[in-house]
Scaffold this motif. Structure first.
Motif, PDB file in Angstrom:
ATOM      1  N   LEU A  80       1.185 -36.696  -3.003  1.00  0.00           N
ATOM      2  CA  LEU A  80       2.180 -36.204  -3.953  1.00  0.00           C
ATOM      3  C   LEU A  80       2.414 -37.210  -5.077  1.00  0.00           C
ATOM      4  O   LEU A  80       2.594 -36.826  -6.241  1.00  0.00           O
ATOM      5  CB  LEU A  80       3.492 -35.892  -3.233  1.00  0.00           C
ATOM      6  CG  LEU A  80       3.456 -34.648  -2.349  1.00  0.00           C
ATOM      7  CD1 LEU A  80       4.712 -34.566  -1.495  1.00  0.00           C
ATOM      8  CD2 LEU A  80       3.316 -33.392  -3.192  1.00  0.00           C
ATOM      9  N   ASP A  81       2.409 -38.508  -4.739  1.00  0.00           N
ATOM     10  CA  ASP A  81       2.566 -39.535  -5.777  1.00  0.00           C
ATOM     11  C   ASP A  81       1.409 -39.467  -6.767  1.00  0.00           C
ATOM     12  O   ASP A  81       1.600 -39.664  -7.974  1.00  0.00           O
ATOM     13  CB  ASP A  81       2.615 -40.929  -5.146  1.00  0.00           C
ATOM     14  CG  ASP A  81       3.931 -41.197  -4.435  1.00  0.00           C
ATOM     15  OD1 ASP A  81       4.898 -40.445  -4.677  1.00  0.00           O
ATOM     16  OD2 ASP A  81       3.982 -42.140  -3.630  1.00  0.00           O
ATOM     17  N   ARG A  82       0.221 -39.179  -6.265  1.00  0.00           N
ATOM     18  CA  ARG A  82      -0.950 -39.185  -7.131  1.00  0.00           C
ATOM     19  C   ARG A  82      -1.070 -37.912  -7.966  1.00  0.00           C
ATOM     20  O   ARG A  82      -1.393 -37.964  -9.152  1.00  0.00           O
ATOM     21  CB  ARG A  82      -2.211 -39.362  -6.296  1.00  0.00           C
ATOM     22  CG  ARG A  82      -3.471 -39.351  -7.147  1.00  0.00           C
ATOM     23  CD  ARG A  82      -4.698 -39.745  -6.384  1.00  0.00           C
ATOM     24  NE  ARG A  82      -5.830 -39.877  -7.299  1.00  0.00           N
ATOM     25  CZ  ARG A  82      -7.065 -40.135  -6.933  1.00  0.00           C
ATOM     26  NH1 ARG A  82      -7.346 -40.320  -5.659  1.00  0.00           N
ATOM     27  NH2 ARG A  82      -8.032 -40.225  -7.820  1.00  0.00           N
ATOM     28  N   PHE A  83      -0.797 -36.751  -7.341  1.00  0.00           N
ATOM     29  CA  PHE A  83      -1.054 -35.480  -8.033  1.00  0.00           C
ATOM     30  C   PHE A  83       0.198 -34.788  -8.563  1.00  0.00           C
ATOM     31  O   PHE A  83       0.085 -33.836  -9.326  1.00  0.00           O
ATOM     32  CB  PHE A  83      -1.830 -34.539  -7.109  1.00  0.00           C
ATOM     33  CG  PHE A  83      -3.215 -35.047  -6.774  1.00  0.00           C
ATOM     34  CD1 PHE A  83      -4.239 -34.974  -7.701  1.00  0.00           C
ATOM     35  CD2 PHE A  83      -3.482 -35.618  -5.549  1.00  0.00           C
ATOM     36  CE1 PHE A  83      -5.505 -35.450  -7.418  1.00  0.00           C
ATOM     37  CE2 PHE A  83      -4.749 -36.106  -5.238  1.00  0.00           C
ATOM     38  CZ  PHE A  83      -5.761 -36.022  -6.175  1.00  0.00           C
ATOM     39  N   GLU A  95     -13.461 -33.720  -5.277  1.00  0.00           N
ATOM     40  CA  GLU A  95     -13.939 -35.057  -5.617  1.00  0.00           C
ATOM     41  C   GLU A  95     -12.772 -36.016  -5.816  1.00  0.00           C
ATOM     42  O   GLU A  95     -12.819 -37.172  -5.379  1.00  0.00           O
ATOM     43  CB  GLU A  95     -14.792 -35.024  -6.888  1.00  0.00           C
ATOM     44  CG  GLU A  95     -15.968 -34.060  -6.859  1.00  0.00           C
ATOM     45  CD  GLU A  95     -15.540 -32.616  -7.087  1.00  0.00           C
ATOM     46  OE1 GLU A  95     -14.701 -32.344  -7.971  1.00  0.00           O
ATOM     47  OE2 GLU A  95     -16.048 -31.756  -6.341  1.00  0.00           O
ATOM     48  N   ARG A  96     -11.713 -35.545  -6.461  1.00  0.00           N
ATOM     49  CA  ARG A  96     -10.555 -36.409  -6.701  1.00  0.00           C
ATOM     50  C   ARG A  96      -9.752 -36.618  -5.436  1.00  0.00           C
ATOM     51  O   ARG A  96      -9.226 -37.707  -5.190  1.00  0.00           O
ATOM     52  CB  ARG A  96      -9.663 -35.822  -7.796  1.00  0.00           C
ATOM     53  CG  ARG A  96     -10.281 -35.874  -9.191  1.00  0.00           C
ATOM     54  CD  ARG A  96      -9.204 -35.789 -10.253  1.00  0.00           C
ATOM     55  NE  ARG A  96      -8.268 -36.892 -10.147  1.00  0.00           N
ATOM     56  CZ  ARG A  96      -7.007 -36.837 -10.601  1.00  0.00           C
ATOM     57  NH1 ARG A  96      -6.543 -35.726 -11.161  1.00  0.00           N
ATOM     58  NH2 ARG A  96      -6.206 -37.885 -10.485  1.00  0.00           N
ATOM     59  N   LEU A  97      -9.659 -35.582  -4.612  1.00  0.00           N
ATOM     60  CA  LEU A  97      -8.958 -35.741  -3.339  1.00  0.00           C
ATOM     61  C   LEU A  97      -9.640 -36.805  -2.478  1.00  0.00           C
ATOM     62  O   LEU A  97      -8.983 -37.612  -1.826  1.00  0.00           O
ATOM     63  CB  LEU A  97      -8.918 -34.408  -2.587  1.00  0.00           C
ATOM     64  CG  LEU A  97      -7.989 -33.334  -3.147  1.00  0.00           C
ATOM     65  CD1 LEU A  97      -8.261 -31.988  -2.477  1.00  0.00           C
ATOM     66  CD2 LEU A  97      -6.525 -33.722  -2.947  1.00  0.00           C
ATOM     67  N   GLU A  99     -11.028 -39.405  -3.263  1.00  0.00           N
ATOM     68  CA  GLU A  99     -10.796 -40.769  -3.734  1.00  0.00           C
ATOM     69  C   GLU A  99      -9.521 -41.363  -3.135  1.00  0.00           C
ATOM     70  O   GLU A  99      -9.268 -42.564  -3.275  1.00  0.00           O
ATOM     71  CB  GLU A  99     -10.691 -40.782  -5.264  1.00  0.00           C
ATOM     72  CG  GLU A  99     -11.988 -40.381  -5.965  1.00  0.00           C
ATOM     73  CD  GLU A  99     -11.794 -40.143  -7.458  1.00  0.00           C
ATOM     74  OE1 GLU A  99     -10.630 -40.275  -7.916  1.00  0.00           O
ATOM     75  OE2 GLU A  99     -12.774 -39.834  -8.149  1.00  0.00           O
ATOM     76  N   THR A 100      -8.722 -40.517  -2.470  1.00  0.00           N
ATOM     77  CA  THR A 100      -7.473 -40.968  -1.859  1.00  0.00           C
ATOM     78  C   THR A 100      -7.739 -41.458  -0.441  1.00  0.00           C
ATOM     79  O   THR A 100      -8.336 -40.745   0.365  1.00  0.00           O
ATOM     80  CB  THR A 100      -6.450 -39.827  -1.818  1.00  0.00           C
ATOM     81  OG1 THR A 100      -6.248 -39.313  -3.142  1.00  0.00           O
ATOM     82  CG2 THR A 100      -5.117 -40.302  -1.257  1.00  0.00           C
ATOM     83  N   LYS A 101      -7.318 -42.664  -0.130  1.00  0.00           N
ATOM     84  CA  LYS A 101      -7.536 -43.229   1.200  1.00  0.00           C
ATOM     85  C   LYS A 101      -6.905 -42.345   2.268  1.00  0.00           C
ATOM     86  O   LYS A 101      -5.745 -41.941   2.159  1.00  0.00           O
ATOM     87  CB  LYS A 101      -6.935 -44.634   1.276  1.00  0.00           C
ATOM     88  CG  LYS A 101      -7.208 -45.329   2.608  1.00  0.00           C
ATOM     89  CD  LYS A 101      -6.636 -46.744   2.617  1.00  0.00           C
ATOM     90  CE  LYS A 101      -6.902 -47.428   3.946  1.00  0.00           C
ATOM     91  NZ  LYS A 101      -6.338 -48.805   3.985  1.00  0.00           N
ATOM     92  N   GLY A 102      -7.690 -42.003   3.280  1.00  0.00           N
ATOM     93  CA  GLY A 102      -7.209 -41.157   4.369  1.00  0.00           C
ATOM     94  C   GLY A 102      -7.478 -39.685   4.162  1.00  0.00           C
ATOM     95  O   GLY A 102      -7.255 -38.873   5.060  1.00  0.00           O
ATOM     96  N   CYS A 103      -7.948 -39.323   2.968  1.00  0.00           N
ATOM     97  CA  CYS A 103      -8.205 -37.910   2.650  1.00  0.00           C
ATOM     98  C   CYS A 103      -9.695 -37.632   2.844  1.00  0.00           C
ATOM     99  O   CYS A 103     -10.479 -37.669   1.896  1.00  0.00           O
ATOM    100  CB  CYS A 103      -7.768 -37.612   1.218  1.00  0.00           C
ATOM    101  SG  CYS A 103      -7.628 -35.856   0.842  1.00  0.00           S
ATOM    102  N   GLY A 104     -10.071 -37.355   4.089  1.00  0.00           N
ATOM    103  CA  GLY A 104     -11.464 -37.108   4.423  1.00  0.00           C
ATOM    104  C   GLY A 104     -11.819 -35.635   4.374  1.00  0.00           C
ATOM    105  O   GLY A 104     -11.017 -34.792   3.952  1.00  0.00           O
ATOM    106  N   PRO A 105     -13.017 -35.282   4.833  1.00  0.00           N
ATOM    107  CA  PRO A 105     -13.488 -33.887   4.779  1.00  0.00           C
ATOM    108  C   PRO A 105     -12.566 -32.899   5.478  1.00  0.00           C
ATOM    109  O   PRO A 105     -12.376 -31.787   4.980  1.00  0.00           O
ATOM    110  CB  PRO A 105     -14.858 -33.960   5.461  1.00  0.00           C
ATOM    111  CG  PRO A 105     -15.313 -35.360   5.244  1.00  0.00           C
ATOM    112  CD  PRO A 105     -14.079 -36.198   5.318  1.00  0.00           C
TER     113      PRO A 105
END
Length: 253
Positions: A80-83, A95-97, A99-105
């Motif tokens: 939420l802070d990022r987007f 692709e942008r998701l 790049e967020t640590k912990g946001c895997g497949p």
């Protein structure tokens, strides 16, 4: 939820989840504070719906499925802070998701499933229906599918003689402030679909739906091509972040 049977079925499913968790080896079980937090969120959602939860908690509910044995609150806050808000999170490009640590497949899959469900629900309210009599549903559909995109997208809604939507097609993708549109291709597809009318829709990622001079010029060219073929251009809608602009209402058509 209004259906008591559905409510009880949902509670039963949650109970099954908890039973499955309890059967795991102790090292793999959720800490009790996380388990209790998840139960409280689920209960509040079942009793009060989405309005009972702020964005970060609604996002947590989605993340529970992707990350079954960790505290997902930090990731929800980071996204939420990022987007910016819930809608921008689920609409963000994979692709942008990533790049967020912990946001895997697994997380990305859950978010994209929610996004696809939202699009399909909005689409079901306009497809195969007379659009001119369902204008607010059309506007809601356009906002759901386009308002949170980071680049411009140009779509054409093709209608039959009764103004029923027969096709909703993306004609082009562009950059943050430009999308190439070719009137010949728009008309060619209209003839292939045997359409009688069309509505143009595109978004402005800046959030301001005010048309540019190129928007106005392109619309005029499409209107001229449509008239030459006996087709009707009902409108061109520009979708902003929280509002839209109708060329017809503003006198551009």
């Amino acid at each position: 939820m209004s259906d008591p049977n559905a409510f009880q079925e949902s509670l039963a499913l949650f109970a099954m989840d908890e039973a499955a968790t309890a059967a795991l080896p102790e090292a793999k079980r959720l800490p009790s504070y996380i388990k209790d937090h998840r139960q409280r969120l689920r209960q509040r959602f079942l009793e009060g719906g989405a309005d009972a939860l702020p964005d970060y908690e609604l996002l947590e509910l989605i993340l529970f499925r992707a990350i079954p044995r960790q505290d997902v609150k930090p990731l929800a806050r980071t996204l939420l802070d990022r987007f910016g808000d819930f809608n921008h999170v689920i609409s963000a490009p994979a692709e942008r998701l990533s790049e967020t640590k912990g946001c895997g497949p697994a997380v990305i899959l859950e978010l994209k499933i929610v996004e696809a469900a939202a699009h399909r629900l909005a689409r079901s309210r306009v497809i195969q229906r007379p659009l001119l009599g369902s204008w607010q549903a059309l506007i809601a559909y356009c906002h759901t599918t386009m308002a949170h995109r980071e680049t411009e997208q140009f779509r054409v809604l093709y209608l039959d003689r009764k103004n029923v939507l027969v096709a909703d097609e993306e004609q082009a993708k562009g950059t943050v402030d430009h999308v190439p549109v070719y009137p010949r291709e728009v008309m060619k597809r209209a003839l292939q679909l045997n359409a009688s009318a069309l509505i143009l829709v595109h978004n402005h990622p800046s959030g301001d739906p005010t048309p540019s001079q190129s928007d106005i010029s392109m619309t005029q060219k499409i209107e001229e091509a449509a008239q030459a073929l006996g087709l009707t251009l009902h409108d061109h809608i520009i979708v902003g972040k929280s509002c839209e602009l109708s060329f017809r209402s503003e006198g551009y058509l």
